[in-house]
Design a protein around this motif. Structure first.
Motif, mmCIF file in Angstrom:
data_model
loop_
_atom_site.group_PDB
_atom_site.id
_atom_site.type_symbol
_atom_site.label_atom_id
_atom_site.label_comp_id
_atom_site.label_asym_id
_atom_site.label_seq_id
_atom_site.Cartn_x
_atom_site.Cartn_y
_atom_site.Cartn_z
ATOM 1 N N PRO A 90 1.159 -0.599 -0.197
ATOM 2 C CA PRO A 90 0.078 -0.370 0.307
ATOM 3 C C PRO A 90 1.064 0.973 -0.287
ATOM 4 O O PRO A 90 1.178 1.522 0.678
ATOM 5 C CB PRO A 90 -1.088 0.000 1.081
ATOM 6 N N TRP A 91 1.478 1.699 -1.324
ATOM 7 C CA TRP A 91 2.294 2.603 -1.343
ATOM 8 C C TRP A 91 1.496 3.883 -1.279
ATOM 9 O O TRP A 91 0.199 4.590 -1.582
ATOM 10 C CB TRP A 91 2.692 2.960 -2.506
ATOM 11 N N PRO A 92 1.620 4.893 0.334
ATOM 12 C CA PRO A 92 1.257 6.246 -0.107
ATOM 13 C C PRO A 92 1.082 6.734 -1.354
ATOM 14 O O PRO A 92 2.747 6.889 -1.554
ATOM 15 C CB PRO A 92 1.638 7.122 1.486
ATOM 16 N N LYS A 93 0.495 8.211 -1.578
ATOM 17 C CA LYS A 93 0.976 8.848 -2.726
ATOM 18 C C LYS A 93 2.019 10.020 -2.323
ATOM 19 O O LYS A 93 2.261 10.586 -3.566
ATOM 20 C CB LYS A 93 -0.765 9.397 -2.963
ATOM 21 N N SER A 94 2.012 9.885 -0.711
ATOM 22 C CA SER A 94 3.107 11.286 -0.141
ATOM 23 C C SER A 94 4.709 11.155 -1.097
ATOM 24 O O SER A 94 5.293 11.614 -1.588
ATOM 25 C CB SER A 94 2.877 11.754 0.740
ATOM 26 N N LEU A 95 5.089 9.411 -1.262
ATOM 27 C CA LEU A 95 6.308 9.326 -1.479
ATOM 28 C C LEU A 95 6.326 8.412 -2.854
ATOM 29 O O LEU A 95 5.697 8.237 -3.683
ATOM 30 C CB LEU A 95 6.432 7.526 -0.528
ATOM 31 N N ARG A 96 7.504 8.808 -3.607
ATOM 32 C CA ARG A 96 7.930 8.409 -4.437
ATOM 33 C C ARG A 96 9.800 7.718 -4.805
ATOM 34 O O ARG A 96 10.322 8.492 -4.540
ATOM 35 C CB ARG A 96 8.223 10.113 -5.469
ATOM 36 N N ARG A 97 9.703 6.808 -5.275
ATOM 37 C CA ARG A 97 11.631 6.673 -4.969
ATOM 38 C C ARG A 97 12.220 7.375 -5.556
ATOM 39 O O ARG A 97 11.962 8.774 -6.675
ATOM 40 C CB ARG A 97 11.283 5.108 -5.603
#
Length: 421
Positions: free
Chosen positions: A378-385
Motif C-alpha cells: 500500500p504505497w502512500p501517494k506522498s512517497l516517490r522513489r
C-alpha cells in the motif's frame, strides 16, 4: 580549477557510486564521472581533501591523484621509462623510498604478474640514484590492498603507491592520497560491546553507505525505527547528524544500542578520529524509544523527521536456497510489516525528507532472485522513489543490492522521498 582523481571503488561498484553521488548531493559538491571500468572511476571536480573525504565514505577503497591520459606503453622498456619518470618526480626524501604499483582497468592491457615484478625490480635499481634505500611492496600481480598501503605508509610522504588505470589506447597514472581506515572499521564492527550475530547485524559499512545515499545534508533529525544494536545511529553520528532517534520493539535491542553509542563516544574521544558529532558527544542529541515501528506516529510529532535509515526484519534466516513455497510464505509474512513501515514514513517525514530501507532478496536454487512484490504494497501517494544513480544514464537500470558470496538472503536497497503532504 577542477582536480582529477582515480577512485577505486568497493566490491560492488554500483553501491559505491550511489554513495558518492548521495554524499555529494547532500553537501552540494559538484563533480563529473569521466570514465568507469570495473572498480575504477575517473572523477573530475573540486572535492574535499581526500583523507577527509575517505573518513566519510564507506564504499571507496582508495583515492589517487590523476594525471592527464597518456599513450599506453607497448613494452616493458616504455613502462619503465614512464613510471620511472613519475616516481622520480614524487620522491621527497633522498634517504629512503618505499613504493608499490597497482594496475586497474582492462587487465588484458596491463602488464602480467611476471612483467610487473620485472618492471618493479628494474625501477628499484634505477631509483637508487635518487634515494639511498629503495623498497618495493609487491602485490603478487594484484593491486595492493588498503591494508598493504597503510601498513607500508604508501599514502604518506614516506612512500608512494602508483595507481595505473589502463584502457584501450591510454593510461592514467595517479599517486594514492588516501585509503580506507581498515582498523577503525574493524574496531566498530567487532569490538563494540554489544554484538548479537544470532539476531543479525547490519554491517557498519553498509549502514554508512545508506546514510550517505540519502543525499541529504546532516541537519534535522534522523530516525532508525528498527535500530537493533545501533549500527545506523553510530554511523550517522560520525557523519555529523545532530539529532538521532533509535527505536525498537525489543527493550534488549534498545539497551544494546545505548551501550554501543556510548562506547562510540568514548572511543572517539580517545582516537580523535572524527570531528563532526559535537552535539552527540555528550548524548544530548541521542534519544531512544522502546516502541514498535507502527506505534511511532503516536509518540513522535507528525512531519518532524528529515531522514529515516533502517533495516526492518528480513524474515527467517536461511541455511540454504528457499523453495518457491517458502518464498511465498515469507512474502505473506513480511508484506504487512513493510506496508506499515511505508505508512510511518508518510506520517513522520517532513516535506522532501527521505527514507532508505532494506528489502530481503532471496536467492533461489537456480540463482535467480526474488523479493517482496512492491506493487502489492500500500504505497502512500506522498512517497516517490529516489534514484541516487540518476546522474549516470548508463546506471539507471542498476539495482542497489548488497550481497555476499554464499548468502541466501541479499539486501535490496530502496530510497523514497516525501514529495507532498
Amino acid at each position: 580549477m577542477e582536480d582529477n582523481y582515480l577512485f577505486i571503488l568497493g566490491r560492488q561498484p554500483e553501491l559505491s557510486l550511489a554513495e558518492l553521488f548521495g554524499y555529494a548531493e547532500g553537501r552540494a559538491i559538484n563533480f563529473e564521472v569521466g570514465e568507469i571500468y570495473g572498480s575504477t572511476a575517473v572523477i573530475r571536480g573540486k572535492l574535499p581533501e581526500p583523507k577527509r573525504l575517505m573518513e566519510d565514505l564507506a564504499g571507496v577503497v582508495k583515492i589517487a591523484s590523476a594525471g592527464a591520459p597518456l599513450p599506453r606503453p607497448k613494452n616493458i622498456n616504455e613502462w619503465t621509462e614512464l613510471l620511472g619518470s613519475v616516481l622520480s618526480s614524487v620522491i621527497t626524501s633522498k634517504q629512503s623510498l618505499t613504493f608499490g604499483l597497482s594496475f586497474y582497468g582492462e587487465l588484458r592491457l596491463c602488464p602480467s604478474a611476471k612483467e610487473q615484478e620485472q618492471l618493479a625490480l628494474t625501477l628499484k635499481r634505477l631509483l637508487k640514484d635518487k634515494a639511498k634505500h629503495v623498497r618495493w611492496v609487491s602485490g603478487r600481480g594484484k593491486p595492493l590492498t588498503s591494508v598493504q598501503v597503510a601498513k607500508n605508509k604508501l599514502d604518506t610522504e614516506q612512500g608512494c603507491e602508483l595507481v595505473i588505470y589502463c584502457s584501450d589506447k591510454t593510461i592514467i597514472v595517479g599517486k594514492t592520497l588516501a585509503v580506507q581506515a581498515f582498523e577503525d572499521w574493524s574496531e566498530r564492527d567487532y569490538n563494540r560491546p554489544r554484538r548479537d550475530a544470532k539476531r543479525g547485524m547490519l554491517p557498519p559499512k553498509l549502514a554508512r553507505m545508506m546514510v550517505n545515499m540519502l543525499g541529504l545534508p546532516p541537519r534535522g533529525t534522523l530516525l532508525d525505527p528498527f535500530c537493533g544494536s545501533g549500527t545506523v545511529l553510530m554511523e550517522a553520528t560520525m557523519l555529523g547528524w545532530p539529532k538521532l532517534i533509535g527505536a525498537d520493539k525489543s527493550a534488549r535491542a534498545v539497551k544494546d544500542a545505548k551501550t554501543n553509542t556510548k562506547w562510540l563516544m568514548a572511543w572517539n574521544s580517545s582516537q580523535n578520529t572524527f570531528a563532526h558529532s559535537h552535539e552527540c558527544a555528550n548524548d544530548k542529541g541521542m534519544n531512544f524509544l522502546v516502541s514498535a515501528a507502527e506505534d511511532l506516529p503516536r509518540r513522535l510529532a507528525p512531519s518532524s523527521i528529515q531522514a529515516i535509515v533502517t533495516e526492518p526484519y528480513l524474515g527467517t534466516p536461511l541455511l540454504s536456497s528457499p523453495s518457491e513455497g517458502q518464498v511465498k510464505n515469507l512474502q505473506r509474512e513480511l508484506a504487512p510489516l513493510y506496508g506499515q513501515m511505508l505508512a510511518v514514513f508518510d506520517k513522520l517525514l517532513i516535506l522532501n525528507g527521505r527514507a532508505i530501507f532494506i528489502l530481503p532478496q532471496w536467492v533461489m536454487p537456480d540463482g535467480k532472485e526474488k523479493t517482496l512484490p512492491l506493487s502489492d504494497l500500500p504505497w502512500p501517494k506522498s512517497l516517490r522513489r529516489h534514484d541516487p544513480l540518476a546522474p549516470l544514464p548508463f546506471c539507471r537500470d542498476f539495482s542497489l543490492v548488497y550481497k555476499r558470496p554464499h548468502q541466501y538472503i541479499a539486501r535490496a536497497i530502496m530510497i523514497v522521498e516525501k514529495v507532498s503532504r
